[in-house]
Design a protein around this motif. Structure first.
Motif, PDB file in Angstrom:
ATOM      1  N   ALA A  52       1.037 -25.035 -52.806  1.00  0.00           N
ATOM      2  CA  ALA A  52       2.220 -24.888 -51.635  1.00  0.00           C
ATOM      3  C   ALA A  52       3.153 -25.570 -51.779  1.00  0.00           C
ATOM      4  CB  ALA A  52       1.611 -24.941 -50.069  1.00  0.00           C
ATOM      5  N   GLU A  53       3.255 -26.348 -53.038  1.00  0.00           N
ATOM      6  CA  GLU A  53       4.508 -27.221 -53.440  1.00  0.00           C
ATOM      7  C   GLU A  53       5.432 -26.343 -54.171  1.00  0.00           C
ATOM      8  OE1 GLU A  53       2.640 -30.114 -55.734  1.00  0.00           O
ATOM      9  OE2 GLU A  53       1.879 -31.276 -54.075  1.00  0.00           O
ATOM     10  N   ASP A  54       5.372 -25.226 -54.622  1.00  0.00           N
ATOM     11  CA  ASP A  54       6.632 -24.672 -55.113  1.00  0.00           C
ATOM     12  C   ASP A  54       7.790 -24.500 -53.944  1.00  0.00           C
ATOM     13  OD1 ASP A  54       8.489 -22.956 -56.066  1.00  0.00           O
ATOM     14  OD2 ASP A  54       6.915 -21.644 -57.322  1.00  0.00           O
ATOM     15  N   PRO A  55       8.662 -24.882 -53.978  1.00  0.00           N
ATOM     16  CA  PRO A  55       9.877 -25.056 -52.855  1.00  0.00           C
ATOM     17  C   PRO A  55      10.564 -23.576 -52.704  1.00  0.00           C
ATOM     18  CG  PRO A  55      10.857 -26.181 -54.895  1.00  0.00           C
ATOM     19  CD  PRO A  55       9.321 -25.931 -55.177  1.00  0.00           C
ATOM     20  N   ASP A  56      10.195 -22.839 -53.810  1.00  0.00           N
ATOM     21  CA  ASP A  56      10.984 -21.388 -53.791  1.00  0.00           C
ATOM     22  C   ASP A  56      10.005 -20.361 -53.185  1.00  0.00           C
ATOM     23  OD1 ASP A  56      13.464 -22.058 -54.975  1.00  0.00           O
ATOM     24  OD2 ASP A  56      12.317 -22.279 -56.936  1.00  0.00           O
ATOM     25  N   LEU A  57       8.600 -20.466 -53.387  1.00  0.00           N
ATOM     26  CA  LEU A  57       7.546 -19.619 -52.791  1.00  0.00           C
ATOM     27  C   LEU A  57       7.692 -19.216 -51.476  1.00  0.00           C
ATOM     28  CD1 LEU A  57       5.579 -18.370 -54.614  1.00  0.00           C
ATOM     29  CD2 LEU A  57       3.703 -20.166 -54.056  1.00  0.00           C
ATOM     30  N   PRO A  58       7.936 -20.068 -50.402  1.00  0.00           N
ATOM     31  CA  PRO A  58       7.933 -19.665 -49.067  1.00  0.00           C
ATOM     32  C   PRO A  58       8.782 -18.755 -48.716  1.00  0.00           C
ATOM     33  CG  PRO A  58       7.699 -22.135 -49.263  1.00  0.00           C
ATOM     34  CD  PRO A  58       7.961 -21.916 -50.497  1.00  0.00           C
ATOM     35  N   LYS A  59       9.921 -18.983 -49.305  1.00  0.00           N
ATOM     36  CA  LYS A  59      11.232 -18.086 -48.943  1.00  0.00           C
ATOM     37  C   LYS A  59      10.771 -16.662 -49.760  1.00  0.00           C
ATOM     38  CE  LYS A  59      16.126 -17.067 -50.045  1.00  0.00           C
ATOM     39  NZ  LYS A  59      17.216 -17.548 -50.738  1.00  0.00           N
ATOM     40  N   LYS A  60      10.357 -16.732 -50.997  1.00  0.00           N
ATOM     41  CA  LYS A  60      10.022 -15.361 -51.666  1.00  0.00           C
ATOM     42  C   LYS A  60       8.863 -14.582 -50.687  1.00  0.00           C
ATOM     43  CE  LYS A  60      10.686 -16.926 -56.295  1.00  0.00           C
ATOM     44  NZ  LYS A  60      10.035 -17.349 -57.537  1.00  0.00           N
ATOM     45  N   LEU A  61       7.827 -15.420 -50.414  1.00  0.00           N
ATOM     46  CA  LEU A  61       6.762 -14.753 -49.485  1.00  0.00           C
ATOM     47  C   LEU A  61       7.444 -14.063 -48.314  1.00  0.00           C
ATOM     48  CD1 LEU A  61       3.906 -14.181 -48.639  1.00  0.00           C
ATOM     49  CD2 LEU A  61       3.867 -16.437 -47.550  1.00  0.00           C
ATOM     50  N   TRP A  62       8.214 -15.040 -47.465  1.00  0.00           N
ATOM     51  CA  TRP A  62       8.998 -14.293 -46.507  1.00  0.00           C
ATOM     52  C   TRP A  62       9.745 -13.004 -46.476  1.00  0.00           C
ATOM     53  CZ3 TRP A  62       9.477 -16.908 -41.409  1.00  0.00           C
ATOM     54  CH2 TRP A  62      10.146 -16.144 -40.589  1.00  0.00           C
ATOM     55  N   GLU A  63      10.722 -13.139 -47.650  1.00  0.00           N
ATOM     56  CA  GLU A  63      11.211 -11.782 -47.998  1.00  0.00           C
ATOM     57  C   GLU A  63      10.430 -10.540 -48.247  1.00  0.00           C
ATOM     58  OE1 GLU A  63      13.625 -13.322 -51.230  1.00  0.00           O
ATOM     59  OE2 GLU A  63      15.133 -13.939 -49.804  1.00  0.00           O
ATOM     60  N   ILE A  64       9.433 -10.793 -48.881  1.00  0.00           N
ATOM     61  CA  ILE A  64       8.250  -9.587 -49.362  1.00  0.00           C
ATOM     62  C   ILE A  64       7.829  -9.261 -48.230  1.00  0.00           C
ATOM     63  CG2 ILE A  64       6.279  -9.226 -50.449  1.00  0.00           C
ATOM     64  CD1 ILE A  64       8.560  -9.150 -52.378  1.00  0.00           C
ATOM     65  N   ILE A  90      18.046 -17.694 -40.215  1.00  0.00           N
ATOM     66  CA  ILE A  90      18.697 -17.804 -41.627  1.00  0.00           C
ATOM     67  C   ILE A  90      18.113 -19.062 -42.027  1.00  0.00           C
ATOM     68  CG2 ILE A  90      20.819 -18.660 -42.592  1.00  0.00           C
ATOM     69  CD1 ILE A  90      22.237 -17.314 -40.099  1.00  0.00           C
ATOM     70  N   ARG A  91      17.704 -18.930 -43.535  1.00  0.00           N
ATOM     71  CA  ARG A  91      16.919 -19.925 -44.139  1.00  0.00           C
ATOM     72  C   ARG A  91      17.839 -21.346 -44.433  1.00  0.00           C
ATOM     73  NH1 ARG A  91      15.377 -21.696 -49.259  1.00  0.00           N
ATOM     74  NH2 ARG A  91      13.035 -22.070 -49.485  1.00  0.00           N
ATOM     75  N   LYS A  92      17.301 -22.490 -44.211  1.00  0.00           N
ATOM     76  CA  LYS A  92      17.972 -23.583 -44.412  1.00  0.00           C
ATOM     77  C   LYS A  92      17.252 -24.273 -45.529  1.00  0.00           C
ATOM     78  CE  LYS A  92      19.436 -24.383 -39.753  1.00  0.00           C
ATOM     79  NZ  LYS A  92      19.577 -25.271 -38.658  1.00  0.00           N
ATOM     80  N   LYS A  93      18.126 -25.060 -46.443  1.00  0.00           N
ATOM     81  CA  LYS A  93      17.468 -25.801 -47.582  1.00  0.00           C
ATOM     82  C   LYS A  93      16.283 -26.449 -47.329  1.00  0.00           C
ATOM     83  CE  LYS A  93      18.866 -28.764 -51.625  1.00  0.00           C
ATOM     84  NZ  LYS A  93      19.839 -29.759 -51.938  1.00  0.00           N
ATOM     85  N   ILE A  94      15.280 -26.169 -48.523  1.00  0.00           N
ATOM     86  CA  ILE A  94      13.932 -26.941 -47.971  1.00  0.00           C
ATOM     87  C   ILE A  94      14.118 -27.997 -49.017  1.00  0.00           C
ATOM     88  CG2 ILE A  94      11.591 -26.642 -48.789  1.00  0.00           C
ATOM     89  CD1 ILE A  94      11.822 -23.813 -48.159  1.00  0.00           C
ATOM     90  N   ASN A  95      13.585 -29.069 -48.465  1.00  0.00           N
ATOM     91  CA  ASN A  95      13.281 -30.366 -48.908  1.00  0.00           C
ATOM     92  C   ASN A  95      11.839 -30.562 -49.072  1.00  0.00           C
ATOM     93  OD1 ASN A  95      15.953 -31.339 -49.012  1.00  0.00           O
ATOM     94  ND2 ASN A  95      15.678 -32.086 -46.838  1.00  0.00           N
ATOM     95  N   ASN A  96      11.385 -30.745 -50.330  1.00  0.00           N
ATOM     96  CA  ASN A  96      10.119 -30.700 -50.492  1.00  0.00           C
ATOM     97  C   ASN A  96       9.373 -32.074 -50.088  1.00  0.00           C
ATOM     98  OD1 ASN A  96       7.416 -30.512 -51.489  1.00  0.00           O
ATOM     99  ND2 ASN A  96       7.783 -30.126 -53.576  1.00  0.00           N
ATOM    100  N   ASN A  97       8.681 -32.104 -48.969  1.00  0.00           N
ATOM    101  CA  ASN A  97       7.836 -33.166 -48.500  1.00  0.00           C
ATOM    102  C   ASN A  97       6.774 -33.497 -48.889  1.00  0.00           C
ATOM    103  OD1 ASN A  97      10.325 -33.746 -46.914  1.00  0.00           O
ATOM    104  ND2 ASN A  97       9.706 -32.402 -45.338  1.00  0.00           N
ATOM    105  N   SER A  98       6.184 -32.900 -50.072  1.00  0.00           N
ATOM    106  CA  SER A  98       4.807 -33.030 -50.420  1.00  0.00           C
ATOM    107  C   SER A  98       4.487 -34.480 -50.748  1.00  0.00           C
ATOM    108  CB  SER A  98       4.582 -32.282 -51.664  1.00  0.00           C
ATOM    109  OG  SER A  98       5.312 -32.591 -52.610  1.00  0.00           O
ATOM    110  N   GLY A  99       5.515 -35.190 -51.111  1.00  0.00           N
ATOM    111  CA  GLY A  99       5.334 -36.726 -51.634  1.00  0.00           C
ATOM    112  C   GLY A  99       5.625 -37.696 -50.332  1.00  0.00           C
ATOM    113  N   LYS A 100       5.746 -37.102 -49.186  1.00  0.00           N
ATOM    114  CA  LYS A 100       6.581 -37.767 -47.789  1.00  0.00           C
ATOM    115  C   LYS A 100       5.578 -38.959 -47.570  1.00  0.00           C
ATOM    116  CE  LYS A 100       7.535 -36.526 -43.200  1.00  0.00           C
ATOM    117  NZ  LYS A 100       7.691 -35.535 -42.234  1.00  0.00           N
TER     118      LYS A 100
END
Length: 665
Positions: free
Chosen positions: A298-310, A323-333
């Motif tokens: 689930a770390e690919d930052p573009d994957l959630p948006k692609k899934l949503w659109e499909i 409206i989608r806002k820029k995703i900051n990858n928080n996996s290393g949070k």
């Protein structure tokens, strides 16, 4: 022993260790948030963790909507929850996630008939990966587990945003971690040759739940609505009904022993729905009531948006207002935990190591034998008084009642501590109907004034918990000339209870709960005519014997009170809360208080654990016939030998009446 016997013994030991590990690592939601005035929708709520989630919300006073496919099962679940909780604001509404038509009709109904929606739990799911398609042309597992919830959530977003501070909880799974080669353009393709539960298709659907949550949180920023995904644990629920043959036999007879129960599995769902302080973690993943780092899948930052659109296209949602806002990858949070290595052990270290093992075993025994109140009874419309409720088990009892929607009166001696406890409970539960009233059990004048106030201002009294107590007052006397410890622990509660009996009887089906102690067992030949005498020449510690005597009086008082209340519908119970670390020994001399508190703090029960039997005796159904009996760890226990004399309770009552001047105005 032969080889086979030896292997069996070791196999049993390993299985026990596995079971202990599961039990000890299971996270429990300890949030006391009250849900009175809130509305929740739970999909698939007629069974398993969905049912337990719905029951918990009902216990907290919410309006709960069970969204299920089967009307008969859904209505049956509604009736069971109402019986368990006494919350009649639980309803069934039909929803078949495998039909977009059904999803749209359900959402239209909710939007038209409900004024608010505070919690949406997307819980329903199936595990069988057979190659079946829905009427909408999608794989039934993918539509039931992801697409249906995706459409439902979007159709309810306006109501969720209008409500404000609402939450969307998506029940995913650790299986999403193993969804390798995930391709958003092949969501509706069946992986040939894989028909097993938990296979590639199931893993794909659960990863979709997680990715959907990430993207949803980004689109909801600034709206006050938050979203969370979670792994409930490995649970044997009714999704195995789709199994057949040997797989089903194994699941039913083996897995149910080692996997989590539905109530254990529901804890993280409940936590994400009600816990305070997790709003900044919107879009994140949880397990065992704690944040967990995003899975690599689930770390690919573009994957959630692609899934949503499909997903939008496949469910024919159309253009959304989000409206989608820029995703900051928080996996290393959050930093990952590092493992430490054992140092080389010398003789002393070796001894310390084994001592630690023994201590851990003792701690494990305490944890595993502690009884928990699992009653889902809702207390909306009911009133409870708890003495000594500003701290310890009294505070935890009051917080639990407030969570269930009750009007809670904290009867405490110290006004500043009492008001502080009220503020903390209101803050933690969101129940504003919690108040402080002054009560000093060491003063009969204060008790009479308190009882007069309650009788004059309260319309009902459903629960009276005589909880306050002391443990180290030595020879001190009260203003009424009685041993301070005896008056605080027993005589004060005896007087208070009698002065409140009329309102308890008027209310009907009310309960009186007297917090006693196992220390009562140590009393031999109680002399009811000598209760106010300090045992100067007692070979055992005299202070402890006065304490034990007061606790035996609590039990005897309960026995006699139950006899006198027969036919009134008022019931009464005494209990041993366990060895609990509270403030009860604060007045001990420092030389003994310091070592005692250090030992108690590590080995004894916590306050919330100690409060469980008080809560159980106050709300559990089915114990009415045990009025007058004694409880420990949320279970009936045989009367101690010190309380078995059939004439002693009556004698104690008569002496107590005289000492407290009960018949005086």
């Amino acid at each position: 022993m032969g080889c086979i016997t030896c292997l069996l013994i070791w196999a049993i030991i390993v299985l026990i260790i596995i079971k202990l590990y599961i039990k000890l690592t299971t996270g429990w939601c300890r949030s006391n948030v009250c849900l009175v005035g809130k509305t929740a929708v739970i999909t698939g709520a007629n069974t398993g963790i969905g049912y337990e989630t719905a029951a918990d919300f009902a216990k907290r006073g919410a309006r709960v909507i069970l969204a299920c496919r089967s009307e008969s099962r859904g209505q049956d679940a509604v009736q069971r929850i109402i019986r368990e909780t006494d919350n009649e604001n639980v309803v069934f509404k039909q929803l078949d996630l495998a039909s977009f038509k059904s999803v749209r009709e359900f959402a239209k109904d909710i939007n038209a008939t409900e004024e608010r929606l505070d919690i949406l739990v997307n819980n329903a799911g199936i595990g069988n990966a057979e190659n079946k398609q829905t009427e909408d042309g999608l794989l039934i597992l993918m539509q039931s587990n992801h697409f249906g919830h995706f459409l439902l959530t979007n159709l309810l977003l306006d109501l969720l945003k209008k409500t404000k501070n609402s939450r969307i909880v998506n029940v995913a799974s650790l299986a999403g971690k193993y969804a390798k080669d995930f391709n958003v353009n092949r969501l509706n393709e069946f992986p040939e040759g894989h028909y097993r539960v938990g296979g590639p298709l199931y893993r794909r659907s659960k990863l979709c739940n997680i990715l959907f949550t990430i993207e949803l949180a980004q689109r909801l920023k600034g709206t006050g609505v938050t979203a969370y995904s979670l792994h409930p644990g490995v649970i044997l629920t009714e999704f195995i009904r789709d199994m057949s043959g040997w797989r089903r036999i194994v699941a039913e007879n083996v897995l149910k022993w080692f996997f989590k129960t539905p109530i254990e599995g529901a804890q993280t769902t409940i936590y994400c729905s009600v816990a305070k302080g997790i709003e900044s973690d919107s879009g994140e993943h949880f397990a065992d009531c704690a944040f967990v780092t995003r899975y690599k899948t689930a770390e690919d930052p573009d994957l959630p948006k692609k899934l949503w659109e499909i997903s939008e296209k496949l469910v024919k949602l159309g253009k959304t207002a989000l409206i989608r806002k820029k995703i900051n990858n928080n996996s290393g949070k959050y930093p990952k935990k590092k493992l430490t290595k054992f140092a080389t052990m010398g003789c002393v270290t070796y001894l310390v190591f084994w001592l630690a093992i023994i201590l851990i075993i003792v701690k494990l025994f305490i944890k595993l034998t502690t009884g928990w109140c699992r009653s889902n009874v809702c207390l909306v419309g009911k009133t409870a008084v708890i003495t000594g409720a500003n701290t310890g088990i009294g505070y935890e009892t009051a917080a639990d009642f407030a969570k269930r929607g009750a009007r809670v009166i904290l009867a405490c001696r110290n006004e500043s501590k009492g008001q502080d406890a009220v503020d903390r409970i209101v803050k933690s539960t969101n129940n504003p109907n919690v108040v402080f009233k002054p009560l000093d059990l060491s003063s009969f004048k204060s008790i009479r004034e308190f009882a007069k106030d309650i009788n004059a201002t309260e319309e009902r009294l459903d629960i009276l918990v005589n909880n306050a107590g002391a443990g180290g007052y030595a020879k001190e006397k009260s203003v009424d000339g009685l041993l301070l410890l005896m008056q605080t622990n027993y005589f004060g509660h005896f007087l208070l209870t009698n002065l409140l009996l009329d309102i308890l009887k008027k209310t009907g089906n009310s309960r009186i709960v007297n917090v006693s102690s196992i220390g009562a067992r140590s009393v031999k030949d109680l002399d009811v005519n000598n209760l106010n005498a300090y045992p100067e020449h007692e070979s055992r510690l005299p202070n402890i014997m006065v304490y034990a005597r007061s606790k035996l009086c609590n039990i005897l008082f309960t026995i006699e009170l139950a006899k006198r209340l027969r036919g009134t519908s008022v019931t009464t119970y005494s209990l041993h809360p366990g060895a609990v670390f509270t403030d009860i020994f604060n007045k001990m001399p420092a030389i003994t208080r310091v070592p005692v508190t250090q030992i108690i703090n590590w080995f004894f029960k916590s306050a919330i654990e100690g409060a469980q039997t008080s809560i159980y005796c106050s709300v559990a159904k089915g114990i009415e016939s045990l009025s007058g009996e004694h409880f420990a760890d949320c279970a009936f226990v045989t009367r101690y030998k010190s309380a078995q004399d059939p004439e002693l309770p009556k004698k104690l009552w008569q002496v107590s009446e005289e000492l407290v001047n009960l018949k005086s105005p």
